[in-house]
Scaffold this motif. Structure first.
Motif, PDB file in Angstrom:
ATOM      1  N   HIS A   1      -2.462   1.314  -1.619  1.00 29.79           N
ATOM      2  CA  HIS A   1      -1.485   2.394  -1.472  1.00 29.79           C
ATOM      3  C   HIS A   1      -0.334   2.261  -2.466  1.00 29.79           C
ATOM      4  N   ARG A   2       0.050   1.049  -2.774  1.00 31.12           N
ATOM      5  CA  ARG A   2       1.156   0.867  -3.729  1.00 31.12           C
ATOM      6  C   ARG A   2       0.789   1.409  -5.105  1.00 31.12           C
ATOM      7  N   ALA A   3      -0.460   1.270  -5.490  1.00 29.88           N
ATOM      8  CA  ALA A   3      -0.872   1.771  -6.798  1.00 29.88           C
ATOM      9  C   ALA A   3      -0.943   3.293  -6.813  1.00 29.88           C
ATOM     10  N   ARG A   4      -1.411   3.893  -5.717  1.00 30.34           N
ATOM     11  CA  ARG A   4      -1.579   5.341  -5.685  1.00 30.34           C
ATOM     12  C   ARG A   4      -0.260   6.062  -5.428  1.00 30.34           C
ATOM     13  N   VAL A   5       0.622   5.448  -4.643  1.00 31.64           N
ATOM     14  CA  VAL A   5       1.884   6.096  -4.266  1.00 31.64           C
ATOM     15  C   VAL A   5       3.024   5.261  -4.835  1.00 31.64           C
ATOM     16  N   PRO A   6       3.581   5.633  -5.970  1.00 28.56           N
ATOM     17  CA  PRO A   6       4.607   4.811  -6.622  1.00 28.56           C
ATOM     18  C   PRO A   6       5.924   4.808  -5.853  1.00 28.56           C
ATOM     19  N   ASP A   7       6.728   3.784  -6.103  1.00 28.01           N
ATOM     20  CA  ASP A   7       8.075   3.732  -5.542  1.00 28.01           C
ATOM     21  C   ASP A   7       8.825   5.021  -5.853  1.00 28.01           C
ATOM     22  N   GLY A   8       9.600   5.468  -4.883  1.00 29.98           N
ATOM     23  CA  GLY A   8      10.374   6.692  -5.047  1.00 29.98           C
ATOM     24  C   GLY A   8       9.636   7.949  -4.676  1.00 29.98           C
TER      25      GLY A   8
END
Length: 351
Positions: free
Chosen positions: A98-105
Motif C-alpha cells: 500500500h505504501r508504494a501504491r498510495v504515496p504520502d500526502g
C-alpha cells in the motif's frame, strides 16, 4: 440555459446545474462500466467521502454549504463525481504494498487524483469518540475481506494543517480475513443495502482531533479501498467557530425595514423587504440584512443587493429611492438556505 418560473418569477438556471447534470452522466458511466467498484466505505465514524455524499448529495451546489461545511464544499466542487462514487475509491492489484501504491500526502484520496480533494487539510466534520470506540464500514457488494487494517494518527499530528503520511499512523487493529456472512444487513436502505462490519478500536493517549485510517482489501480479489474518518477524542483544543459573531447592526436612521418570507422550497426562498420612511421624506435608502443561518442572496428586483462582509446590503434603484414621510417601498429577493431559514435582522439607513 433553461428559463423557468421559480417562486412566481422567471429565473435562469445557473451553468453550475448543467455541470452537475454532466457529472451525473459521468457517474452513471463509471458505475455501468465498472460495477465491481461499488463496494463501500466507513460510515461510522464516516469517511470523508461518504460523509460529504451523505450530507450533501442533493444540495452540493447550494452556496450556503460553503459556510456550513467548507471542506466538503471544496471536495464537491473539485470533483462531484468523486463524491457521488463514495463507494468506489479503489486501487486494484496492489499486492499488499500500500505504501508504494498510495504515496504520502495522498492517503485520504487513496492515491487517486480523482479524490485528491480528500487530502486537503482542514476542519473536516469530526465525530466525537472516546479512546475506545466502535468503527463501522459498509460493504455494498458483500465481498467480505482478506483483511481490514485500522490505523489511528499518532498524538501530535494535526489534520487541520498536515496531509497524512504513513509515518503519522499507528496500526491499532488487523482484522484478518472474514466472509460477509453473519453481519448485520440493511435490506430496506436504498443506499446502504449490503452488510455492516463493526470493530472495537482502542487508541489510548490521544486527545483532540485525529484521523482513523482504514485499508480494506476485499475478500474476492486484490481490490483495495482507502478511507479517512475524522474523529475528536476527549481533551485537546476546541475547533474555532466557523464564523465569528457578526457585529451588531447600527440603529435605524431615517427609515425602518420589515421582512416577510414570501415562499420557500428546498434550498431556495423568496423574501420581501418593506422600507418605510420616518417623519421626513427621504431620497434614497440602504437596508442591511444579517442572516443567522448563513443564507445567501442570489438575486433581487427593485433593489441592488451585494455582500457586505458577513451581511447583505440592499440599496434602492433609480426609480424608488424617493419615499414620502411615512410612505413605503417594497423590494424582493431570491435566496439560498440549508437546514434552517430564520429571518434576518435588519437595519435601515436613509440617504
Amino acid at each position: 440555459m433553461t428559463s423557468f418560473s421559480f417562486l412566481g418569477r422567471p429565473w435562469v438556471r445557473r451553468p453550475l446545474t448543467i455541470t452537475a447534470l454532466a457529472a451525473m452522466v459521468l457517474v452513471s458511466f463509471l458505475i455501468a462500466a465498472r460495477p465491481a467498484s461499488a463496494h463501500g466505505s466507513a460510515i461510522d465514524p464516516p469517511s470523508r467521502h461518504y460523509g460529504c455524499s451523505n450530507r450533501w448529495d442533493t444540495t452540493w451546489d447550494n452556496p450556503v454549504m460553503a459556510k456550513l461545511d467548507p471542506m466538503c464544499w471544496q471536495a464537491w466542487h473539485a470533483n462531484p463525481a468523486a463524491m457521488w462514487t463514495w463507494n468506489g475509491l479503489i486501487q486494484d492489484n496492489v499486492r499488499d504494498d500500500h505504501r508504494a501504491r498510495v504515496p504520502d500526502g495522498s492517503l485520504c484520496g487513496g492515491g487517486d487524483s480523482t479524490y485528491a480533494a480528500l487530502d486537503v487539510p482542514g476542519y473536516w466534520r469530526a465525530r466525537d469518540v472516546n479512546n475506545t470506540f466502535t468503527w463501522t464500514m459498509h460493504d455494498q457488494a458483500r465481498h467480505g475481506a482478506a483483511y481490514i487494517h485500522l490505523y489511528v494518527t499518532r498524538q501530535g499530528f494535526d489534520p487541520t494543517k498536515q496531509k497524512l503520511t504513513w509515518n503519522d499512523l499507528e496500526l491499532v487493529k488487523d482484522t484478518g480475513p472474514f466472509p460477509d456472512s453473519g453481519w448485520p444487513t440493511r435490506p430496506g436502505d436504498p443506499i446502504l443495502n449490503g452488510v455492516d462490519y463493526s470493530f472495537q478500536i482502542s487508541a489510548p493517549g490521544r486527545t483532540g482531533r485525529h484521523i482513523v485510517y482504514a485499508v480494506w482489501r476485499a475478500g474476492h480479489a486484490d481490490q483495495n479501498y482507502y478511507m479517512c474518518s475524522d474523529v475528536r477524542f476527549p481533551g485537546g483544543n476546541p475547533d474555532p467557530p466557523a464564523d465569528p459573531p457578526p457585529p451588531p447592526l447600527p440603529a435605524d436612521s431615517g427609515c425602518h425595514a420589515t421582512y416577510q418570507r414570501v415562499q420557500q422550497e428546498t434550498g431556495r426562498f423568496q423574501g420581501e423587504i418593506t422600507v418605510t420612511a420616518g417623519a421626513t421624506a427621504i431620497t434614497g435608502w440602504t437596508v442591511t440584512m444579517q442572516f443567522p443561518n448563513g443564507q445567501v442572496v442570489d438575486s433581487a428586483w427593485d433593489a441592488t443587493v451585494a455582500a457586505a462582509g458577513p451581511n447583505w446590503a440592499a440599496s434602492n434603484v433609480g426609480y424608488n429611492g424617493t419615499v414620502a414621510a411615512g410612505a413605503s417601498r417594497v423590494f424582493r429577493f431570491l435566496g439560498n438556505w440549508l437546514i434552517t431559514n430564520d429571518p434576518p435582522k435588519l437595519s435601515c439607513k436613509a440617504a
